[in-house]
Scaffold this motif. Sequence first.
Motif, PDB file in Angstrom:
ATOM      1  N   GLU A   1      -6.226  11.424   3.807  1.00 30.31           N
ATOM      2  CA  GLU A   1      -7.341  12.341   4.092  1.00 30.31           C
ATOM      3  C   GLU A   1      -6.862  13.702   4.566  1.00 30.31           C
ATOM      4  OE1 GLU A   1     -10.706  11.649   3.778  1.00 30.31           O
ATOM      5  OE2 GLU A   1     -10.348   9.642   2.988  1.00 30.31           O
ATOM      6  N   GLY A   2      -5.741  14.138   4.017  1.00 29.71           N
ATOM      7  CA  GLY A   2      -5.225  15.475   4.363  1.00 29.71           C
ATOM      8  C   GLY A   2      -4.518  15.542   5.702  1.00 29.71           C
ATOM      9  N   LEU A   3      -4.402  14.413   6.393  1.00 30.16           N
ATOM     10  CA  LEU A   3      -3.829  14.428   7.740  1.00 30.16           C
ATOM     11  C   LEU A   3      -2.344  14.061   7.724  1.00 30.16           C
ATOM     12  CD1 LEU A   3      -6.754  12.534   9.491  1.00 30.16           C
ATOM     13  CD2 LEU A   3      -6.247  14.969   9.651  1.00 30.16           C
ATOM     14  N   GLY A   4      -1.600  14.652   8.642  1.00 31.97           N
ATOM     15  CA  GLY A   4      -0.208  14.254   8.856  1.00 31.97           C
ATOM     16  C   GLY A   4       0.707  14.660   7.718  1.00 31.97           C
ATOM     17  N   PHE A   5       1.928  14.108   7.735  1.00 30.67           N
ATOM     18  CA  PHE A   5       2.937  14.527   6.744  1.00 30.67           C
ATOM     19  C   PHE A   5       2.551  14.122   5.329  1.00 30.67           C
ATOM     20  CE2 PHE A   5       4.458  10.314   7.973  1.00 30.67           C
ATOM     21  CZ  PHE A   5       4.845   9.767   6.767  1.00 30.67           C
ATOM     22  N   CYS A   6       1.836  12.986   5.190  1.00 25.50           N
ATOM     23  CA  CYS A   6       1.389  12.593   3.849  1.00 25.50           C
ATOM     24  C   CYS A   6       0.310  13.557   3.366  1.00 25.50           C
ATOM     25  CB  CYS A   6       0.861  11.164   3.845  1.00 25.50           C
ATOM     26  SG  CYS A   6       2.138   9.910   4.007  1.00 25.50           S
TER      27      CYS A   6
ATOM     28  N   THR B   1       0.849  -1.197   0.000  1.00 26.10           N
ATOM     29  CA  THR B   1       0.000   0.000   0.000  1.00 26.10           C
ATOM     30  C   THR B   1       0.879   1.239   0.000  1.00 26.10           C
ATOM     31  OG1 THR B   1      -1.766  -1.120   1.236  1.00 26.10           O
ATOM     32  CG2 THR B   1      -1.768   1.292   1.268  1.00 26.10           C
ATOM     33  N   ILE B   2       0.612   2.132  -0.932  1.00 25.70           N
ATOM     34  CA  ILE B   2       1.299   3.428  -0.986  1.00 25.70           C
ATOM     35  C   ILE B   2       0.381   4.464  -0.357  1.00 25.70           C
ATOM     36  CG2 ILE B   2       2.326   5.185  -2.503  1.00 25.70           C
ATOM     37  CD1 ILE B   2       2.360   2.950  -4.696  1.00 25.70           C
ATOM     38  N   VAL B   3       0.926   5.328   0.502  1.00 24.92           N
ATOM     39  CA  VAL B   3       0.147   6.414   1.090  1.00 24.92           C
ATOM     40  C   VAL B   3       0.641   7.722   0.473  1.00 24.92           C
ATOM     41  CG1 VAL B   3      -0.653   7.510   3.204  1.00 24.92           C
ATOM     42  CG2 VAL B   3       0.037   5.099   3.240  1.00 24.92           C
ATOM     43  N   ALA B   4      -0.206   8.363  -0.325  1.00 23.72           N
ATOM     44  CA  ALA B   4       0.181   9.590  -1.020  1.00 23.72           C
ATOM     45  C   ALA B   4      -1.063  10.441  -1.250  1.00 23.72           C
ATOM     46  CB  ALA B   4       0.841   9.265  -2.355  1.00 23.72           C
ATOM     47  N   GLU B   5      -0.966  11.709  -0.962  1.00 17.95           N
ATOM     48  CA  GLU B   5      -2.118  12.598  -1.147  1.00 17.95           C
ATOM     49  C   GLU B   5      -2.335  12.885  -2.636  1.00 17.95           C
ATOM     50  OE1 GLU B   5      -3.456  12.982   1.775  1.00 17.95           O
ATOM     51  OE2 GLU B   5      -5.206  14.043   1.047  1.00 17.95           O
ATOM     52  N   ARG B   6      -1.247  13.146  -3.342  1.00 19.94           N
ATOM     53  CA  ARG B   6      -1.252  13.420  -4.774  1.00 19.94           C
ATOM     54  C   ARG B   6       0.046  12.897  -5.362  1.00 19.94           C
ATOM     55  NH1 ARG B   6      -2.003  19.428  -6.502  1.00 19.94           N
ATOM     56  NH2 ARG B   6      -0.485  19.720  -4.865  1.00 19.94           N
ATOM     57  N   PRO B   7       0.174  12.619  -6.620  1.00 22.10           N
ATOM     58  CA  PRO B   7      -0.881  12.621  -7.634  1.00 22.10           C
ATOM     59  C   PRO B   7      -1.767  11.371  -7.508  1.00 22.10           C
ATOM     60  CG  PRO B   7       1.127  11.770  -8.589  1.00 22.10           C
ATOM     61  CD  PRO B   7       1.445  12.146  -7.161  1.00 22.10           C
TER      62      PRO B   7
END
Length: 160
Positions: free
Chosen positions: A136-141, A98-104
């Motif tokens: 979900e916009g939280l934390g460093f990610c 699982t990759i945790v990334a806000e964007r792209p």
Amino acid sequence: MYRIGFGYDVHRLDEGRALILGGIEIPHHKGLLGHSDADLLTHAIIDAILGALAKGDIGRHFPDTDPAYKDAESLSLLKRVMEWVREEGFRINNVDATIVAERPKLAPHILPMREMLAGVLQIGLDQMSIKATTSEGLGFCGREEGMGAYAVVSLTGLEQ
Ligand code: MG
């Protein structure tokens, strides 16, 4: 003759760096910062495999203080680790990451990443799972300061 390993990695995002995930370059205005190409998906998988073999972690085998690994392609490190898997009498059974990334948005790139990694790991596409989530916009990610990746791998003894 079954083994399970778990890996986790984080890298900082910065301007002017290529974004490489699973050996695939993904178009984005930021990339991951690191001594190597900072491919954290591949790093998490390497750590999971090393964990399954009880062989320590990626930093022990490929230290970031060693100039030999400056800008190293992480896929080439994964190929080295696969030689150790075979030497120890195992093969990869399956990988789930699982990759945790806000964007792209990573959805369009998942299949090329799975194909690339399945090739190196010598497994079928149905044994190579990659998922992506935001935080979900939280934390460093969520603040897009970095990305993370988790991976679980199972190994089977070659005799089975
Ligand atoms: Mg790393």
